[in-house]
Design an enzyme around this catalytic site. Structure first.
Site, PDB file in Angstrom:
ATOM      1  N   PRO A  87     -48.632  62.744 -41.831  1.00 42.10           N
ATOM      2  CA  PRO A  87     -47.734  63.355 -42.909  1.00 42.10           C
ATOM      3  C   PRO A  87     -46.354  62.923 -42.943  1.00 42.10           C
ATOM      4  CG  PRO A  87     -48.580  65.174 -41.652  1.00 42.10           C
ATOM      5  CD  PRO A  87     -49.194  63.730 -41.050  1.00 42.10           C
ATOM      6  N   GLU A 114     -53.827  69.718 -34.388  1.00 43.68           N
ATOM      7  CA  GLU A 114     -52.179  69.645 -34.518  1.00 43.68           C
ATOM      8  C   GLU A 114     -51.608  68.512 -34.826  1.00 43.68           C
ATOM      9  OE1 GLU A 114     -49.784  71.961 -35.538  1.00 43.68           O
ATOM     10  OE2 GLU A 114     -51.657  73.015 -36.209  1.00 43.68           O
ATOM     11  N   ARG A 152     -59.066  45.956 -52.079  1.00 43.76           N
ATOM     12  CA  ARG A 152     -58.698  45.725 -53.388  1.00 43.76           C
ATOM     13  C   ARG A 152     -57.962  44.300 -53.756  1.00 43.76           C
ATOM     14  NH1 ARG A 152     -57.472  48.028 -57.583  1.00 43.76           N
ATOM     15  NH2 ARG A 152     -59.254  48.010 -58.954  1.00 43.76           N
ATOM     16  N   ASP A 167     -54.502  46.702 -63.603  1.00 46.35           N
ATOM     17  CA  ASP A 167     -54.385  47.936 -63.153  1.00 46.35           C
ATOM     18  C   ASP A 167     -52.890  48.672 -62.971  1.00 46.35           C
ATOM     19  OD1 ASP A 167     -56.845  48.355 -62.555  1.00 46.35           O
ATOM     20  OD2 ASP A 167     -56.909  47.742 -60.447  1.00 46.35           O
TER      21      ASP A 167
HETATM   22  C1  LIG Z   1     -53.331  68.946 -39.646  1.00 44.94           C
HETATM   23  S1  LIG Z   1     -52.645  67.059 -39.331  1.00 44.94           S
HETATM   24  C2  LIG Z   1     -51.314  67.373 -38.276  1.00 44.94           C
HETATM   25  C3  LIG Z   1     -49.984  67.793 -38.969  1.00 44.94           C
HETATM   26  C4  LIG Z   1     -48.766  67.727 -37.989  1.00 44.94           C
HETATM   27  N1  LIG Z   1     -48.889  69.158 -37.399  1.00 44.94           N
HETATM   28  C5  LIG Z   1     -47.532  67.933 -38.710  1.00 44.94           C
HETATM   29  O1  LIG Z   1     -47.113  69.080 -39.413  1.00 44.94           O
HETATM   30  O2  LIG Z   1     -46.954  66.840 -39.107  1.00 44.94           O
HETATM   31  C6  LIG Z   1     -53.848  66.504 -38.516  1.00 44.94           C
HETATM   32  C7  LIG Z   1     -54.009  64.921 -38.760  1.00 44.94           C
HETATM   33  O3  LIG Z   1     -54.197  64.614 -40.273  1.00 44.94           O
HETATM   34  C8  LIG Z   1     -53.671  63.281 -40.441  1.00 44.94           C
HETATM   35  N2  LIG Z   1     -52.924  63.763 -41.869  1.00 44.94           N
HETATM   36  C9  LIG Z   1     -52.675  64.750 -42.267  1.00 44.94           C
HETATM   37  N3  LIG Z   1     -51.893  64.817 -43.290  1.00 44.94           N
HETATM   38  C10 LIG Z   1     -51.674  63.729 -43.623  1.00 44.94           C
HETATM   39  C11 LIG Z   1     -51.149  62.780 -44.690  1.00 44.94           C
HETATM   40  N4  LIG Z   1     -50.366  63.374 -45.656  1.00 44.94           N
HETATM   41  N5  LIG Z   1     -50.926  61.325 -44.753  1.00 44.94           N
HETATM   42  C12 LIG Z   1     -51.674  61.068 -43.774  1.00 44.94           C
HETATM   43  N6  LIG Z   1     -52.170  61.595 -42.607  1.00 44.94           N
HETATM   44  C13 LIG Z   1     -52.242  62.875 -42.671  1.00 44.94           C
HETATM   45  C14 LIG Z   1     -52.825  62.953 -39.328  1.00 44.94           C
HETATM   46  O4  LIG Z   1     -53.467  61.871 -38.687  1.00 44.94           O
HETATM   47  C15 LIG Z   1     -52.519  63.987 -38.519  1.00 44.94           C
HETATM   48  O5  LIG Z   1     -52.205  63.823 -37.118  1.00 44.94           O
END
Ligand SMILES: C[S@@+](CC[C@H](N)C(=O)[O-])C[C@H]1O[C@@H](n2cnc3c(N)ncnc32)[C@H](O)[C@@H]1O
Length: 222
Positions: A87, A114, A152, A167
């Site tokens: 994220p 996490e 795609r 698209d």
């Molecule tokens: C619960 S999340 C960890 C978030 C982290 N503790 C933070 O607050 O930045 C677990 C995993 O989900 C994936 N993930 C969660 N949200 C995402 C997003 N918006 N985009 C891409 N990957 C995401 C990532 O690989 C991440 O390591």
């Protein structure tokens, strides 16, 4: 295009590829998706891949050793990119998808719980990509989104009847509204212009709808 996905839940990736256009693309050899499970690489005698965070706090953090060893086991092609789903990464959009589609191999690291021990980032130095400003439970859905969106763009993935040229985002605008049978449903009629067979008029109508729709919904694109 080769996709190598590091995930603790390979079935999440594999099951999605059994359907529709991606399944056809894989059978046609346009894409080749492999999963690598870091749990198979852990040196921990209980097969652990995560541990509580140093300094305290909620949840479990993914340990560096299983991820780095799993990553280093992957054969890297010449034109390869490594992506960490996070994220905290740059948001996925059409431009980034087109950029990724130029590679011949995309290696993706899916986090869970996490997230990753920071040293995984420091050692592997991936490009970090986010699906948007929200937090998911794992990186598998974002990885599938990358596979889907990039596939795609590859020659042969879409059949002749599934062209991506009109698209949304293909040339910066949203797509025009689409209609199919019946000509009238619950009193709502298909615009007359789409039924008259005049392709010039149809194209003009669609182009003006695209501009109207983009102005209304996504003025930032104009
Ligand atoms: C619960 S999340 C960890 C978030 C982290 N503790 C933070 O607050 O930045 C677990 C995993 O989900 C994936 N993930 C969660 N949200 C995402 C997003 N918006 N985009 C891409 N990957 C995401 C990532 O690989 C991440 O390591």
């Amino acid at each position: 295009m080769k996709f190598d996905i590091l995930t603790l839940f390979p079935e999440m990736i594999e099951s999605h590829l059994n359907y529709s256009i991606l399944n056809r693309a894989e059978n046609a050899g346009i894409i080749d998706v492999n999963t690598i499970n870091p749990r198979d690489f852990t040196l921990d005698k209980h097969k652990k891949v995560d541990n509580p965070p140093f300094g305290g706090g909620a949840g479990m953090v993914l340990m560096p050793q299983p991820y780095v060893d799993a990553y280093e086991s992957i054969e890297k092609l010449e034109n390869s990119i490594t992506v960490m789903l996070s994220p905290q990464g740059e948001p996925l959009n059409e431009k980034l998808v087109l950029d990724l589609a130029k590679y011949s191999q995309i290696i993706m690291l899916c986090g869970h719980y996490e997230g990753f021990d920071e040293r995984i980032r420091e050692i592997i130095k991936p490009r970090e990509i986010s699906l948007g400003d929200f937090v998911l439970t794992g990186g598998e859905l974002p990885a599938l989104c990358v596979i889907d969106a990039v596939s795609r763009k590859l020659e042969g993935t879409l059949g002749k009847t599934e062209s991506a040229k009109d698209d949304s985002f293909a040339d910066g605008l949203l797509e025009y509204p689409q209609y199919t049978k019946p000509r009238e449903y619950r009193g709502l009629k298909v615009p007359e212009v789409l039924l008259n067979g005049n392709h010039k008029e149809i194209n003009e109508f669609r182009q003006s709808e695209r501009i109207k729709r983009t102005k209304l919904r996504r003025p930032d694109l104009l």
